[in-house]
Design a protein around this motif. Structure first.
Motif: not given
Length: 677
Positions: A174-198
């Motif tokens: 996450p790029f923001v993290s506190s006791d009660s709030l997290i902000k994170v980017v839904v990640p693009f797989p670094k490896n195995n893009y074709l094999l990674t399931k939704p």
């Protein structure tokens, strides 16, 4: 008024005493109002975590009151740990919870502090042993359905400072993290893009390995609404319209053909459109596959097939361009096959509606007319209505790999033979070849004995009579001088020796049952003037000419390798290699009379003419050397039919089915009879 020194001293002492008394009163006031910051206690929470208590007094204004939790002894005084601040409060007792970041059985140090006028006032650091952290609680997601690289907000409780967020099995920080709030980017797989399931769930793992999972999450499902153009060629830039395409350019776009995938190169990609570079098409109706949001979405495409509409100039020479007009010609495809009869063509200029080719004498054609153009694209064949005409004197009609060069052609029992030679490993191998009229190829008929016998001697004069080749050696030969070889049985027979003077560069021809030979030179540079006749039936020699006309003792008058051909029972003899005269003679073998005829054409001055392969056709004799020459013996007329200026060294000529053919350089060529008009 004046003061004495004693009076001044008494005055100074009184003044100093007043100041000291005043200062003592201020110190008593400060001590009686001293700021007190106190670390009171800790209390472990059964579900995990700890409650810390502290207070401060003797502060008459609002300040920030803070707690420090550290794993390092003494670290709280430098705030080396997790700090929590209660802002803008009056002096009192306060408490705060730490529910994450704690490991069971570990020692932790805690303290409290206030900030007053930029100065920090600390209590006394205390120690406790933790019973662990609380499990992180996920209360709310900003959205339960997002796309890759979107930002997700997670609200809840008891999050650690640096948790890990798992989207199924793919981790994100996450790029923001506190006791009660997290902000994170839904990640693009670094490896195995074709094999990674939704992604189907989100898991939060605190630093103390306490974790919690929510399954109410998924990626947006991409869709293809349309592909433009609707019917495609391999030169089209494709635009795929839809929704929820990956924002990242590296998304995969492929076509499926023959169970194999072929990638497109992406020019531009956004949420609603993907633009693709033109690409090879390998199937008539390929399926396009877009890999987005870790899902494959497909749509079938339709391919525009090429058409031939016209061939503007359908009668061509080898100097002309072959132009084919049409539509939808593929430009990037290895499965687009263009053929002119059996020849594969490759355009040197290609557009969607026009193809331009160069053709030459290396191509094989059916004939001078009605040659077919066809295109095969994705296994669908399209034949042009217009046929191709070739306006050339010679045209390759077949490949022929036996015998690279020809020494002499002859006919026996209506079969056509060639005495040919092949260059192999720096040696010249000679054999006799017979034309297979079904395959239109020459096939070897002599064996290795003939090859060894004949190839071992480089210099001979030779003629053919029925199934035998008669060979007369040159002066430089040391073995037998005259012999016959049966081309069918490969038997050799030594014959009666030549009784005349041995010589070089003469001629030898067959007329009826006789062999005629003579002229040339005696070594060194002595012109020979005689001609002899050999009876094949009787194996005997006879001199028939003692002095050939106009040959003197001068070397320049000698006839070396003269132009010689036979027309019925007459032998025609022209000037030789060193004789620049154009004199031309007729020897009538019925009476051995020599008659001077019309001079040879002027073109012969600069030609080294090989007459071994002259053709006798309908009372006229033809042979080719840069042009096609015709001699009409009945009217003593020469004609020179301009062709293409090619010499065709080592070629042999034959006549079959009313057509003239040439065996040359591993191929068989046909002569265009239109050039004789």
């Amino acid at each position: 008024m004046s003061f004495s020194s004693s009076t001044f001293s008494n005055f100074f002492l009184c003044f100093l005493l007043i100041i000291i008394i005043s200062c003592s009163d201020d110190d008593e006031d400060i001590i009686s109002n001293e700021i007190l910051v106190e670390t009171i206690s800790n209390e472990n929470i059964n579900e995990g975590g700890v409650v810390l208590k502290g207070r401060f007094t003797n502060v008459n204004e609002n300040v920030d009151f803070g707690f420090v939790l550290s794993g390092i002894e003494g670290g709280t005084y430098n705030q080396l740990g997790e700090v929590k601040i209660i802002e803008n409060v009056l002096d009192n007792e306060y408490s705060i919870e730490y529910r994450s970041g704690l490991k069971e059985g570990e020692k932790y140090y805690f303290n409290v502090f206030i900030i007053l006028n930029g100065e920090y006032f600390y209590g006394k650091e205390k120690l406790f042993v933790s019973n662990g952290s609380a499990i992180p609680i996920i209360k709310e997601l900003s959205s339960n359905k997002l796309s890759l690289l979107d930002t997700l907000l997670i609200k809840g409780s008891y999050f650690s400072q640096n948790p890990k967020i798992y989207f199924s099995d793919v981790v994100a920080v996450p790029f923001v993290s506190s006791d009660s709030l997290i902000k994170v980017v839904v990640p693009f797989p670094k490896n195995n893009y074709l094999l990674t399931k939704p992604y189907s769930k989100i898991k939060i793992v605190n630093e103390d390995n306490q974790e919690n999972t929510i399954s109410n999450f998924s990626l947006n499902t991409p869709r293809i609404d349309s592909i433009v153009p609707k019917r495609i060629t391999d030169s089209d830039t494709l635009r795929i319209y839809g929704d929820y395409f990956d924002a990242k350019r590296s998304n995969m776009v492929t076509t499926i053909s023959d169970n194999l995938q072929y990638n497109y190169k992406i020019i531009k990609s956004s949420k609603n459109i993907i633009i693709l570079e033109p690409s090879i098409i390998r199937k008539k109706n390929p399926t396009i596959v877009v890999r987005s949001q870790l899902t494959n979405v497909t749509k079938q495409m339709e391919v525009l097939m090429p058409e031939i509409t016209s061939i503007p100039t359908n009668c061509l020479s080898f100097e002309d361009d072959l132009v084919i007009k049409g539509a939808n010609f593929p430009l990037n495809n290895d499965r687009f096959i263009i053929k002119l009869e059996d020849n594969y063509l490759s355009p040197y200029i290609a557009t969607r509606d026009s193809l331009v080719f160069k053709i030459d004498n290396g191509y094989k054609f059916k004939d001078f007319k009605d040659n077919e153009i066809s295109i095969n694209y994705l296994n669908e064949v399209n034949i042009a209505k217009d046929k191709i005409c070739i306006d050339e004197p010679w045209l390759k009609v077949n490949n022929d790999y036996e015998g690279h060069g020809v020494i002499k052609m002859f006919t026996f029992n209506e079969d056509i033979y060639a005495l040919g030679f092949t260059y192999t490993n720096w040696d010249t191998l000679k054999d006799v070849f017979k034309l297979n009229k079904n395959t239109f190829n020459f096939e070897k008929v002599t064996d290795e004995n003939f090859n060894k016998e004949y190839s071992s001697n480089s210099g001979r004069l030779n003629v053919f009579y029925k199934d035998k080749m008669y060979s007369k050696k040159y002066l430089s030969s040391n073995d037998d001088l005259f012999a016959s070889y049966n081309i069918l049985t490969n038997d050799k027979k030594e014959l009666s020796d030549f009784p005349g003077v041995l010589r070089e560069y003469g001629f030898m021809v067959v007329v009826g049952d006789y062999i005629y030979t003579g002229l040339g030179e005696r070594y060194f540079r002595e012109p020979m003037r005689d001609i002899w006749k050999y009876s094949i039936i009787n194996n005997s020699w006879e001199k028939i000419i003692d002095n050939f006309p106009e040959i003197t003792s001068s070397y320049e008058t000698s006839k070396l390798n003269p132009l010689v051909f036979v027309d019925n029972n007459k032998i025609y003899i022209g000037s030789g290699q060193v004789n620049k005269q154009l004199d031309f003679w007729e020897l009538d073998t019925e009476n051995n009379q020599i008659t001077k005829k019309l001079d040879l054409p002027d073109a012969f001055k600069n030609l080294s003419v090989n007459s071994n392969n002259a053709l006798f056709i309908e009372n006229k004799t033809y042979f080719h050397n840069q042009s096609m020459f015709e001699y009409d013996s009945n009217n003593d007329i020469w004609k020179n039919y301009i062709t293409n200026g090619e010499r065709y060294s080592g070629a042999g000529y034959f006549y079959l089915n009313d057509e003239i053919y040439m065996k040359y350089d591993r191929a068989i060529y046909k002569f265009n009879s239109e050039y004789l008009k």
